[in-house]
Write an enzyme that holds these catalytic residues in place. Structure first.
Site, mmCIF file in Angstrom:
data_model
loop_
_atom_site.group_PDB
_atom_site.id
_atom_site.type_symbol
_atom_site.label_atom_id
_atom_site.label_comp_id
_atom_site.label_asym_id
_atom_site.label_seq_id
_atom_site.Cartn_x
_atom_site.Cartn_y
_atom_site.Cartn_z
ATOM 1 N N SER A 604 21.090 13.283 19.103
ATOM 2 C CA SER A 604 22.281 13.992 19.544
ATOM 3 C C SER A 604 22.957 13.263 20.719
ATOM 4 C CB SER A 604 21.876 15.412 19.890
ATOM 5 O OG SER A 604 22.993 16.244 19.932
ATOM 6 N N ASP A 695 23.995 20.052 9.561
ATOM 7 C CA ASP A 695 24.141 20.087 11.020
ATOM 8 C C ASP A 695 25.519 20.645 11.383
ATOM 9 O OD1 ASP A 695 23.701 17.566 13.665
ATOM 10 O OD2 ASP A 695 24.467 19.623 13.708
ATOM 11 N N HIS A 727 20.640 20.499 12.790
ATOM 12 C CA HIS A 727 20.740 19.496 13.862
ATOM 13 C C HIS A 727 19.389 18.897 14.250
ATOM 14 C CE1 HIS A 727 22.628 17.437 17.142
ATOM 15 N NE2 HIS A 727 21.950 18.080 18.070
HETATM 16 C C1 LIG Z 1 24.619 21.328 24.120
HETATM 17 C C2 LIG Z 1 24.263 20.542 22.920
HETATM 18 O O1 LIG Z 1 23.797 21.058 21.939
HETATM 19 N N1 LIG Z 1 24.489 19.256 22.957
HETATM 20 C C3 LIG Z 1 24.149 18.408 21.843
HETATM 21 C C4 LIG Z 1 25.204 17.369 21.643
HETATM 22 C C5 LIG Z 1 22.785 17.809 22.132
HETATM 23 O O2 LIG Z 1 22.666 16.726 22.618
HETATM 24 N N2 LIG Z 1 21.768 18.639 21.888
HETATM 25 C C6 LIG Z 1 20.418 18.271 22.272
HETATM 26 C C7 LIG Z 1 19.795 19.350 23.044
HETATM 27 C C8 LIG Z 1 19.545 17.955 21.120
HETATM 28 O O3 LIG Z 1 18.519 17.343 21.353
HETATM 29 O O4 LIG Z 1 19.866 18.360 20.053
#
Ligand SMILES: CC(=O)N[C@@H](C)C(=O)N[C@@H](C)C(=O)O
Length: 753
Positions: A604, A695, A727
């Site tokens: 992410s 996702d 995700h």
């Molecule tokens: C707030 C959030 O969900 N940001 C995403 C872009 C992200 O990086 N999430 C992290 C927590 C993950 O590891 O999925």
């Protein structure tokens, strides 16, 4: 010639060269060793008639690759503590499988609620079980409610003190849909569907995004065990999603009628439009006559009443909500609960632990809690036990909610991380682990003698049947060492706050002769999330392949004070990228790693950093892998369930008031400039792209666009799409295949150097 190719095809359908297929074969055997290690999900401690004895129940999970689901089972043990002798632990001979089942013991431990959620449209089964048999079974029809929520946010199952009623959060039944038959639209609605009519879609309803899509509104229900009657809680505002319900103490008349719960407003879109931004949005603590107990506070979570019912304590993520950071430094608050509270009586909220802006070196950095025990209280009714992030480790804290005094009660002598599982009296059941040491169960109690006026905590090791599986892993990682490195901030700029100038950290897992071995730079997402020094199957697997691991907690990471965290919004793609390079420079300068053999991986926002690094510093990375990475904010803004996050990270928390569902060309330009795709022309490193087709947080289109653009420029890209995965890509076979490919991909390109 023809014959041999088909023989090869039969033997190697993927057209893999022999080397790779052998690598796949050996690595998959190794990865199975790590995959089969069970994880302790949660635990309960039950009183016995003897202070030195307690019964523990552990909920354990283990990936089941054949069934492609997460196997769940229960293990019991009797714990006997002795003043002078080591602690004894007697385990039940075999685990009891509980896959697909949730259990919640009653406060006395004499009963168990067993929940079996039904598939879409089928009934939910609730069982009340005692020590010998099922006392009561209730089947709840979909027309009453759907599956119970068992996630981290909305979940809430609470027995009342008399153990006669249970309050819980479940999916509201679906809204009526239009009905049609071969004569067209049918005015009258009938629940029965038959072959001559069908239902339309009706109006589309917003949902809470990633992992909550197509789930019914989280709503509050109460089961009366004696009658088996299930009814929806009255007076809860229709537009409120609710969760985390607890019973308020009985009134002086002895009856317990009040429920306290967390409510999420559903109009938290831009300009307060009716949109449910991916959680967390703004939530509040309310009582069941729907009185807001925390007016003016933008966040209140995990309400907990003290055992004597005099105190209501809750956590707040108001910094995260007010700044749009999605995650930030928490605070703890208390309400003195009157025995006969009336709904029109506004109660004052007292701060117990404020947000820590800039901690002194080595001191308490503030609260960072992603959950709270259902019963967090020690026997003095005013001290609660929490697990919180403290720089690069997870620690167990005790907090006196009257004085606000915070004490770190888990040991400080090792870089290990600790997490509290359950409490009985003044005993705390916990687990401790490190990236190279699987979780070990510990039983904590206060030392009998005072040391400098405080009674330290003693943490006895609990031998468990789980240890056997862990020992195999320990053997595979016995030549690795763990250290936590402090990395000075690179290029200190004048606009930095004091907290933003403080050194950040990197967890370094080193092989023997680490400077001869390849290194993998591992980057967490968020960006306001963290990588703590606890055991993770994926990191342990990569370490067992002979890689050093450099796990960078760049500024913005939770656990270092609010100022350090807030130094990042508006500077993503520059400050966080420079911090990751500074962490790498640090271990190179210390002669700990070989600068020419470095891989980088991230999930992410960690994938955002990975693809930025191979674009901005192409000479420094030999190979890369990214899971659901943010590669183009100007594409993500229109497709994600958290568009507000794109504004906060790229433009800073002030940008929230300018945020819109239709971003201005200026903002779209900023989003593109600050995205990895802006540097794609410079990328040299081969990239493994791992994507979840379902996702909703960083839709696969983001990573797919980057992979196609890289291939278009002749780059070496391998893309694997897991169509059903959200995700986190956490469906067991998908998780297994993604880390297997990562190991083979890194070996392939790091070996060539
Ligand atoms: C707030 C959030 O969900 N940001 C995403 C872009 C992200 O990086 N999430 C992290 C927590 C993950 O590891 O999925």
């Amino acid at each position: 010639m023809q014959a041999s190719r088909s023989a090869l095809k039969k033997e190697n359908p993927l057209g893999m060269d022999v080397m790779s297929s052998e690598e796949y074969a050996s690595q998959s055997k190794l990865l199975l060793e790590f995959t089969n290690v069970p994880s302790i999900e949660s635990a309960w401690l039950f009183k016995t008639n003897n202070e030195d004895r307690s019964t523990a129940m552990f909920s354990i999970s283990q990936p089941d690759l054949l069934a492609n689901n997460k196997r769940k089972y229960i293990l019991h043990s009797h714990i006997v503590t002795h003043k002078t002798m080591p602690l004894e632990c007697h385990w039940s001979p075999f685990p009891i499988e509980m896959t697909g089942v949730s259990v919640v013991p009653s406060p006395s431990g004499s009963k168990l609620l067993v929940v079996r959620n039904g598939e879409k449209g089928s009934r939910t089964r609730l069982q009340i079980v005692n020590q010998s048999h099922v006392e009561k079974e209730i089947h709840v029809d979909w027309s009453i409610h759907g599956p119970l929520y068992t996630d981290e946010w909305f979940q809430g199952i609470s027995w009342n003190h008399e153990e006669t009623s249970i309050a819980y959060i479940a999916e509201q039944p679906p809204q009526p849909k239009p009905a049609f038959d071969d004569a067209g639209y049918r005015k009258e609605i009938s629940s029965e569907e038959d072959c001559n009519n069908w239902r339309g879609q009706g109006d589309w309803e917003e949902d809470w995004g990633e992992t909550y899509s197509r789930k019914g509104r989280p709503s509050l229900f109460v089961l009366d065990i004696a009658s088996g009657e299930v009814r929806a809680a009255r007076d809860v505002t229709k537009s409120l999603s609710v969760g985390q319900v607890v019973w308020a103490p009985p009134s002086s008349s002895g009856h317990q009628k009040l429920l306290v719960f967390v409510g999420w407003l559903e109009h938290n879109g831009f300009q307060s439009t009716a949109r449910k931004l991916g959680i967390n949005g703004s939530e509040s603590v309310s009582a069941s006559v729907a009185t807001n107990l925390t007016p003016g506070m933008s966040s209140a979570l995990f309400p907990r009443f003290s055992k004597d019912g005099k105190l209501l304590v809750f956590l707040s993520s108001k910094r995260a909500v007010d700044t749009g950071a999605h995650n930030a430094t928490d605070s703890l608050h208390r309400i003195n609960w009157p025995s006969d509270w009336k709904a029109d009586q506004q109660l004052s909220v007292t701060d117990v632990v404020p947000v820590v802006m800039c901690p002194q070196d080595g001191c308490f950095p503030g609260l960072y809690c992603s959950s709270m025990l259902s019963d967090p209280w020690l026997s003095d009714n005013c001290t609660m036990v929490l697990t919180s992030t403290w720089r690069s480790t997870e620690v167990i804290l005790s907090i006196d909610v009257l004085s606000g005094e915070v004490t770190r009660i888990s040991p400080e002598d090792s870089g290990y991380s600790w997490s509290a599982l359950a409490i009985n009296g003044n005993n705390v059941l916990s687990v401790s682990s490190s990236p190279i040491d699987p979780p070990q169960i510990r039983y904590g109690r206060r030392a009998s003698t005072e040391d400098h006026g405080t009674r330290a905590w003693v943490w006895d090791e609990v031998t468990s049947p789980l240890t056997a599986a862990s020992n195999k892993i320990k053997a595979l990682l016995s030549h690795h060492k763990l250290s936590i490195l402090r990395v000075p901030v690179p290029n200190l700029s004048d606009d930095l706050s004091d907290g933003g100038r403080l050194p950040f950290e990197a967890i370094f897992v080193s092989c023997e002769d680490s400077s001869q071995k390849p290194t993998v730079l591992i980057l967490h997402g968020g960006p306001h999330s963290t990588s703590v020094s606890s055991y993770s199957k994926s990191s342990a697997f990569l370490a067992s392949l002979g890689f050093n691991l450099l796990i960078a907690n760049y500024r913005g990471t939770l656990g270092y004070g609010e100022e350090a965290l807030q130094s990042l919004p508006g500077k993503v793609g520059s400050q966080d990228v420079q911090d990751c390079l500074a962490a790498l420079d640090h271990v190179i300068k210390e002669g700990l790693v070989d600068a020419s053999k470095v891989a980088v991986v991230g999930i992410s926002h960690g994938g955002f950093l990975t693809t930025h690094l191979i674009g901005q510093a192409p000479e420094r990375f030999a190979v890369a892998a990214a899971r659901n990475p943010v590669c183009n904010l100007s594409l993500m803004i229109g497709t994600t369930d958290i568009p507000d996050w794109c504004y906060a990270v790229a433009c800073g928390t002030q940008a929230r008031r300018l945020a819109s569902e239709s971003p201005s060309p200026d903002h779209l330009q900023i989003f593109h400039q600050k995205s990895p795709i802006a540097h794609i022309s410079k990328v040299k490193a081969p990239l493994l792209m791992l994507l979840g087709g379902a996702d909703l947080r960083v839709p696969a289109s983001n990573g797919l666009q980057y992979a196609r653009a890289l291939r278009e420029r002749g780059g070496e890209v391998k893309t694997i799409m897991f169509p059903e995965d959200t995700h986190e890509i956490d469906i067991p076979r998908s998780d297994f295949e993604s880390f297997l490919n990562m190991g083979v991909w890194f070996k392939k390109y790091l070996k060539q150097i």
